[in-house]
Design a protein around this motif. Sequence first.
Motif, PDB file in Angstrom:
ATOM      1  N   UNK A 172      17.976  84.612  93.838  1.00 16.67           N
ATOM      2  CA  UNK A 172      16.650  85.225  93.993  1.00 16.67           C
ATOM      3  C   UNK A 172      16.724  86.419  94.921  1.00 16.67           C
ATOM      4  N   UNK A 173      16.024  87.499  94.543  1.00 12.27           N
ATOM      5  CA  UNK A 173      15.976  88.680  95.372  1.00 12.27           C
ATOM      6  C   UNK A 173      14.880  88.578  96.417  1.00 12.27           C
ATOM      7  N   UNK A 174      14.871  89.558  97.302  1.00 18.88           N
ATOM      8  CA  UNK A 174      13.841  89.571  98.342  1.00 18.88           C
ATOM      9  C   UNK A 174      12.458  89.685  97.703  1.00 18.88           C
ATOM     10  N   UNK A 175      11.534  88.859  98.157  1.00 17.84           N
ATOM     11  CA  UNK A 175      10.177  88.884  97.635  1.00 17.84           C
ATOM     12  C   UNK A 175       9.977  88.100  96.366  1.00 17.84           C
ATOM     13  N   UNK A 176      11.000  87.342  95.946  1.00 12.88           N
ATOM     14  CA  UNK A 176      10.887  86.560  94.718  1.00 12.88           C
ATOM     15  C   UNK A 176       9.693  85.605  94.801  1.00 12.88           C
ATOM     16  N   UNK A 177       8.782  85.736  93.829  1.00 17.66           N
ATOM     17  CA  UNK A 177       7.561  84.927  93.770  1.00 17.66           C
ATOM     18  C   UNK A 177       6.786  84.993  95.087  1.00 17.66           C
ATOM     19  N   UNK A 178       6.858  86.149  95.740  1.00 22.55           N
ATOM     20  CA  UNK A 178       6.244  86.293  97.059  1.00 22.55           C
ATOM     21  C   UNK A 178       4.745  86.068  97.063  1.00 22.55           C
ATOM     22  N   UNK A 179       4.056  86.520  96.011  1.00 23.98           N
ATOM     23  CA  UNK A 179       2.604  86.337  95.951  1.00 23.98           C
ATOM     24  C   UNK A 179       2.240  84.850  95.917  1.00 23.98           C
ATOM     25  N   UNK A 180       3.035  84.095  95.169  1.00 25.09           N
ATOM     26  CA  UNK A 180       2.791  82.661  95.086  1.00 25.09           C
ATOM     27  C   UNK A 180       3.174  81.969  96.392  1.00 25.09           C
ATOM     28  N   UNK A 231      23.348  94.052  89.738  1.00 25.60           N
ATOM     29  CA  UNK A 231      22.154  94.438  88.995  1.00 25.60           C
ATOM     30  C   UNK A 231      20.934  93.765  89.619  1.00 25.60           C
ATOM     31  N   UNK A 232      19.942  94.577  89.959  1.00 23.26           N
ATOM     32  CA  UNK A 232      18.665  94.043  90.434  1.00 23.26           C
ATOM     33  C   UNK A 232      17.702  93.975  89.255  1.00 23.26           C
ATOM     34  N   UNK A 233      17.068  92.838  89.099  1.00 25.57           N
ATOM     35  CA  UNK A 233      16.163  92.612  87.970  1.00 25.57           C
ATOM     36  C   UNK A 233      14.809  92.167  88.514  1.00 25.57           C
ATOM     37  N   UNK A 234      13.776  92.880  88.129  1.00 25.80           N
ATOM     38  CA  UNK A 234      12.417  92.556  88.570  1.00 25.80           C
ATOM     39  C   UNK A 234      11.544  92.337  87.335  1.00 25.80           C
ATOM     40  N   UNK A 235      10.821  91.219  87.328  1.00 24.60           N
ATOM     41  CA  UNK A 235       9.958  90.867  86.194  1.00 24.60           C
ATOM     42  C   UNK A 235       8.551  90.621  86.726  1.00 24.60           C
ATOM     43  N   UNK A 236       7.584  91.335  86.176  1.00 28.31           N
ATOM     44  CA  UNK A 236       6.180  91.114  86.541  1.00 28.31           C
ATOM     45  C   UNK A 236       5.602  90.052  85.610  1.00 28.31           C
ATOM     46  N   UNK A 237       5.038  89.011  86.179  1.00 30.92           N
ATOM     47  CA  UNK A 237       4.563  87.876  85.410  1.00 30.92           C
ATOM     48  C   UNK A 237       3.098  87.561  85.734  1.00 30.92           C
ATOM     49  N   UNK A 238       2.397  87.088  84.719  1.00 32.68           N
ATOM     50  CA  UNK A 238       1.084  86.486  84.922  1.00 32.68           C
ATOM     51  C   UNK A 238       1.221  85.020  84.550  1.00 32.68           C
ATOM     52  N   UNK A 252      -0.776  86.543  89.493  1.00 29.65           N
ATOM     53  CA  UNK A 252       0.137  87.674  89.262  1.00 29.65           C
ATOM     54  C   UNK A 252       1.292  87.562  90.255  1.00 29.65           C
ATOM     55  N   UNK A 253       2.516  87.464  89.744  1.00 28.46           N
ATOM     56  CA  UNK A 253       3.668  87.298  90.624  1.00 28.46           C
ATOM     57  C   UNK A 253       4.799  88.229  90.199  1.00 28.46           C
ATOM     58  N   UNK A 254       5.681  88.492  91.143  1.00 21.05           N
ATOM     59  CA  UNK A 254       6.876  89.292  90.899  1.00 21.05           C
ATOM     60  C   UNK A 254       8.096  88.396  91.024  1.00 21.05           C
ATOM     61  N   UNK A 255       8.844  88.281  89.941  1.00 25.18           N
ATOM     62  CA  UNK A 255      10.113  87.547  89.967  1.00 25.18           C
ATOM     63  C   UNK A 255      11.224  88.562  90.216  1.00 25.18           C
ATOM     64  N   UNK A 256      12.002  88.323  91.267  1.00 24.63           N
ATOM     65  CA  UNK A 256      13.034  89.269  91.679  1.00 24.63           C
ATOM     66  C   UNK A 256      14.387  88.564  91.731  1.00 24.63           C
ATOM     67  N   UNK A 257      15.389  89.160  91.088  1.00 24.91           N
ATOM     68  CA  UNK A 257      16.714  88.540  91.019  1.00 24.91           C
ATOM     69  C   UNK A 257      17.791  89.580  91.323  1.00 24.91           C
ATOM     70  N   UNK A 258      18.904  89.122  91.854  1.00 26.32           N
ATOM     71  CA  UNK A 258      20.103  89.929  91.992  1.00 26.32           C
ATOM     72  C   UNK A 258      21.227  89.244  91.218  1.00 26.32           C
TER      73      UNK A 258
END
Length: 287
Positions: A192-200, A231-238, A274-280
């Motif tokens: 998990x990257x920094x801020x992964x599911x941070x909103x939740x 590779x940094x991967x960011x996914x915006x999810x609802x 609304x959440x941000x999934x962040x991965x490295x």
Amino acid sequence: MSRTDRSDGPLPDPVVRALRCPLCGDRIEFLGNALRCPRRHSFDLAKQGYVNLLHARVPAGTADTAEMVAARVDFLAAGHYAPLADAIAAHAARVAGPGLVVDAGAGTGHYLARVLEELPGRDGLALDVSAMALRRAARAHPRIGAAVWNLWEPWPVATGSARVLINVFAPRNGTEFRRVLRPGGALVVASPGHGHLGELAARVGLLEVDRDKERRLDAALSEYFRRVLTEDLVIELTLSPEDARRAVLMGPNAHHLHKDGRRERLAALDEPVEVTASFTISVYEPR
């Protein structure tokens, strides 16, 4: 793909050839419905299709529970992390040549199954400390063999038997990674990257991802591996309230929900989040 029609059959032959007796280190073979070594140590195949090689108690809070496994299966089946699975499979597919794909900390086998779809003819070994999770992994793909094992212990796997190692949100045993991976192979690590599911995390009061985690990861593996790609991967999810709960219940935070009213706040979610999934994703070559 499903393995339900082979749940009572043997593990894939390449997996059996790669496994070793955890008690004496000898080769093992399938006899009847069990794996046995020449010294007559025997390990029964469970009816769900996995084999338990561990024969030791697992400390509380270590292995995935039935609730965690159910949440993960439903969450991943909804496709929320499909871009992550695709990216892991793409990196694994760049490593040519024979050899197993070993998933260290495979859980339900979701990511290993996706890698094997990308690699026709390859077989996969799913290692995890949770028998509950491996019930699912053993049926996740017809070319998966699943074995219960503690990744921090020396693995019951032959030296140089893996062409690809994948490690997704799981413990990293650099010594065993290097021993099991053959020359020319690759280690693909997702974290998990920094801020992964941070909103939740902010709404429920969850544990935050350590900002320094990647530096510590490189330090832990640097004696054995060289990182060649990141590779940094960011996914915006609802996420629906139910999927938001599953996102929490399927991970390590599930072991801490009894503290500080977290379970109550999680249960109280009643609208989409609304959440941000962040991965490295990091790819390593053996030194």
